[in-house]
Design a protein around this motif. Structure first.
Motif: not given
Length: 556
Positions: A263-269, A406-419
């Motif tokens: 349900g997130h609107d986020a792209r992979p880091c 970038n690598n902030e506030k994106c999908w890191n494979g587990i949750a929305i956050g930083d990679y």
């Protein structure tokens, strides 16, 4: 029935949990709709993402869609480069083949105007020579197999040129003796052909012509073959990438699909995407990086096609050979008498016009310029692909669905956050042991090693031909007359290379103005008149039939 009720309860509970947690599946529905995912989700949650918005059916379709999208994104550059190679091969092959027909027609016109009705006897030798030329320029799928890369050309053009001049020698000698109303007996013609090596009626022009044709057209053939080899290698690499995308499908789904399923609107880091792409797909073909760069360099070195010049100047060199025979007829007559005795002749039947040569082309096509500009543009475009395989995987992360900026506030494979995991340096096999998204060494496809060997062989062949051209050019710069037709010292085109005929103002017709030497010895001469000596060298101007006729008149 009881099991079905349990499944429905599980799905209902998942939806209720999602609603309780404030998760909306609207974003997932928009993403899934955009990718044409229409599976009925009345099923258990998917085994990879396990999200509230994707059941097993949707997850399977998303995984398949992302795999195809990744494969297409990573192979778009290989497809474009392969088409560039094949279109250049087709254009160059068509150009040289058309030029060979033009040259054949012009040479046939020369013979028609010079030998008149007797020119019919040159049609077959002329056709045989140009057929051999076109066979050398022709290539097929068998020519690009690994076993055939080092094989020689199907025809020895130096031998073909020698055979051509041997076959037309009786006609040329007949013209020298002015036997318009006679013809040689069959036995005497056979003797003339056997005596060709001893007489050398055309001097060293046939050898120069054969060497030039052989070197230039074999280099052109090698370039045509290697363009096909490169395209074939790219197609094979695409198949390897497709197989890698299949094996990597779960990782691609986790990277680019699971955020939506939750349900997130986020792209992979971005670094997350790069690690996945380099590790499970790019690493499969990264070992082609060096061989491909070497192949491109080899193609660049051979893109100056001297076959264009060789074909345009062929008629000029035939004219040069005929002129040599006229200039040195006294020596040739002495040698012929020593080998075959005085001419044995028969009454000549009524002369007929020669048959038209095959492959005649329209006048406007005779003005086709050399393909240098197009080939230079091709070489520049191909040079930009030297790092094709080194950067192949990274192209995936330029696609919006597969990576954020970038690598902030994106999908890191587990949750929305930083990679925060380290970025692997490259897609090379050796770097993958440091890839945090890959467990174990990536599988090595044996096809990749075979492709690398094939590209390296192609480079070696291309370099060998380019070095041969450089050595020829160096010999020419040092004054080696035999290297006169070599490349590397600047192109030299006949002034009228785009004109239709070889001259319309002379016919070679003398109507028996001079009697041949039948019963008396011809004037003796101890030294041949060398046509290309420093005092009368003609290197690029086309010799017209009028010049040949003038020479005949001056010598009679």
């Amino acid at each position: 029935m009881r099991c079905f009720v349990v499944i429905l309860l599980l799905v209902a509970c998942a939806r209720l949990s999602a609603a309780a947690a404030g998760v909306s599946c609207a974003l997932a529905d928009e993403f899934l709709s955009r990718h044409n995912v229409t599976a009925d989700d009345n099923d258990v949650p998917g085994p990879i993402c396990g999200g509230q918005c994707c059941g097993r059916g949707r997850e399977i379709q998303v995984k398949s869609t992302l795999r195809r999208s990744a494969e297409g994104s990573m192979t778009v550059s290989t497809k474009r480069t392969a088409e560039l190679l094949l279109s250049t091969k087709r254009s160059l092959q068509d150009h040289l083949t058309g030029l060979s027909h033009q040259s054949q027609n012009k040479t046939a016109t020369l013979f028609t105007q010079l030998y008149r009705g007797h020119a019919t006897r040159t049609v077959q030798p002329l056709a045989a020579l140009y057929d051999d030329i076109r066979i050398v320029l022709r290539s097929n799928e068998a020519d690009i197999s690994t076993e055939n890369l080092g094989a020689g050309p199907p025809k020895d053009l130096a031998a073909s040129a020698k055979k051509f001049f041997r076959e037309i020698f009786p006609v040329a000698y007949h013209n020298v003796l002015k036997l318009d109303s006679k013809q040689f007996s069959p036995e005497y013609e056979v003797c003339l052909k056997y005596a060709y090596d001893a007489v050398q009626p055309f001097g060293d022009v046939p050898q120069q012509l054969g060497t030039s044709l052989s070197r230039s057209l074999e280099a052109a053939r090698a370039l045509l073959q290697m363009l096909a080899v490169g395209a074939d290698a790219l197609a094979a690499a695409e198949r390897v990438v497709a197989g890698g995308a299949e094996d990597c499908a779960d990782r691609l789904l986790r990277a680019a699909g699971c955020a939506r399923c939750h349900g997130h609107d986020a792209r992979p880091c971005r670094h997350y995407c790069l690690n996945v792409a380099r590790g499970c797909i790019g690493s499969l073909v990264s070992e082609l990086d060096g061989p491909w760069a070497g192949y491109v360099e080899g193609v660049e070195r051979l893109t100056k096609v001297d076959a264009d010049v060789a074909l345009r100047e062929l008629e000029t060199k035939v004219s040069k050979a005929i002129m040599y025979a006229l200039e040195n007829r006294a020596i040739s007559e002495n040698k012929v008498r020593q080998e075959c005795g005085p001419p044995s002749t028969l009454d000549s039947p009524a002369l007929t016009s020669p048959h038209p040569t095959s492959g005649s082309i329209r006048r406007e096509n005779l003005r086709a310029p050399p393909p240098d500009t197009e080939l230079l543009q091709f070489a520049a475009t191909l040079a930009s692909t030297k790092k094709l395989f080194a950067t192949l995987a990274d192209r995936l992360c330029n696609e919006p669905d597969f990576a954020a900026d970038n690598n902030e506030k994106c999908w890191n494979g587990i949750a929305i956050g930083d990679y925060t995991k380290p970025l692997v340096t490259s897609a090379s096999q050796s770097d993958q042991k440091y890839n945090p998204e890959i467990s174990g060494s990536p599988p090595q496809d044996p096809r990749v090693a075979a492709l690398a060997d094939k590209l390296q062989q192609a480079r070696q062949l291309l370099v060998s031909y380019s070095r041969s051209k450089e050595l020829t050019a160096e010999s020419f710069m040092q004054g080696d007359e035999a290297g006169e037709e070599g490349s590397g010292s600047g192109r030299s085109y006949p002034d009228d290379y785009d004109s239709e005929g070889s001259g319309d103002d002379g016919s070679g017709d003398h109507d028996g103005q001079s009697k041949p030497y039948f019963n008396e010895s011809p004037p003796d001469s101890s030294t041949p008149k060398v046509f290309n000596s420093s005092g009368s060298r003609v290197t690029s101007a086309v010799l017209s039939v009028a010049a040949l006729a003038a020479a005949l008149r001056a010598l009679t």
